[in-house]
Design an enzyme around this catalytic site. Structure first.
Site, PDB file in Angstrom:
ATOM      1  N   THR A   1       0.709  -1.118  -0.114  1.00 26.99           N
ATOM      2  CA  THR A   1      -0.109   0.068   0.036  1.00 26.99           C
ATOM      3  C   THR A   1       0.957   1.304   0.068  1.00 26.99           C
ATOM      4  OG1 THR A   1      -1.791  -1.311   1.155  1.00 26.99           O
ATOM      5  CG2 THR A   1      -1.728   1.160   1.186  1.00 26.99           C
ATOM      6  N   LEU A   2       0.945   1.824  -1.056  1.00 24.43           N
ATOM      7  CA  LEU A   2       1.729   3.186  -1.220  1.00 24.43           C
ATOM      8  C   LEU A   2       0.941   4.572  -0.743  1.00 24.43           C
ATOM      9  CD1 LEU A   2       3.519   2.356  -4.453  1.00 24.43           C
ATOM     10  CD2 LEU A   2       4.324   1.997  -2.350  1.00 24.43           C
TER      11      LEU A   2
END
Length: 258
Positions: A40-41
């Site tokens: 998850t960026l």
């Protein structure tokens, strides 16, 4: 004598991907359809501030019910508070999917603990300590849970209010705020406690409501529907949804932000 075929040199990128394809070092080729691990960026659906205040005989925390999809006010009735047991509660800001994941794990932990039937239950300090390990462990794997969590509770005659962020940074304090509330609400709460070191339940609730109202006016990701969780010697009670009474009569006088 038969003339042999011309010898062709091996390809420069033997076993590698074709242009535009993904290469997995040491793994199966791109033909297998295997892509690299994803992280998850940036969170998708997020919640904003969580506020917490200690008072004489307990703790109160509050969070609004808005789930923002970027700048879109997408979900307006999601709960970001969790009653863990009769002594412990928590609220989370940040990625709502990660909060749901944490909620499932904690709910199962509580069930497993109750099945032992030994009369013990998770205290606020225990949940706070466990969350510090979980958050730091996920951060060390470069796959953090994108949440900031406020843990509150009342156990063995003591109030507890603790903070844990996505990096595992943790501390305890008489007042806590996450997100935008750390800039707007925390100074107001600290100012009140500097003038009066111990608040009553009613004073703490009035303070929380005032801060939630200010955040509704000033934080574009907040909402006027919110929940409150209160922990005392009688147990943990979650109230809501509640609605803030706002007054926008002077909104047309605000200028300089066009």
């Amino acid at each position: 004598m038969e003339v042999g075929r011309a010898w062709a040199p091996p390809p420069f990128w033997a076993g590698g991907p074709a242009p535009g394809q993904t290469y997995v070092p040491g793994g199966p080729g791109p033909a297998a359809g295997v892509l690299p691990f994803a992280r998850t960026l940036s969170p998708m659906v997020t919640g904003t501030s969580v506020l917490g205040v200690k008072f004489d005989g307990g703790v109160i925390i509050a969070a609004d019910m808005m789930g923002s999809y970027g700048s879109l006010a997408r979900f307006r009735s999601i709960s970001r508070l969790l009653k863990v047991n009769d002594t412990t509660m928590l609220g989370a800001s940040g990625d709502y999917a990660d909060f749901q994941y944490l909620k499932q794990i904690i709910d199962q932990m509580v069930i497993d603990e109750e099945l032992l039937g030994d009369g013990h239950s998770y205290s606020p300090k225990a949940i706070h300590s466990w969350l510090t390990r979980v958050m730091y462990n996920r951060r060390s794997k470069i796959n953090p849970l994108w949440n900031t969590v406020v843990i509150g509770g009342y156990y063995n005659g003591e109030s507890f209010l603790g903070y844990v962020d996505m990096l595992g940074v943790a501390y305890e304090a008489p007042t806590l705020a996450t997100g935008y509330g750390a800039y707007l609400a925390q100074p107001l709460m600290r100012e009140v406690l500097e003038k009066k070191s111990s608040l009553t339940k009613e004073e703490a609730r009035d303070l929380i409501e005032r801060c939630m109202k200010i955040l509704y006016y000033r934080d574009a990701r907040s909402f006027n529907r919110y929940e409150v969780a209160i922990a005392t010697e009688k147990g943990v009670e979650v109230e809501g949804p509640l609605t803030l009474e706002a007054n926008w009569d002077i909104a047309h006088l605000v200028s300089g932000f066009e």
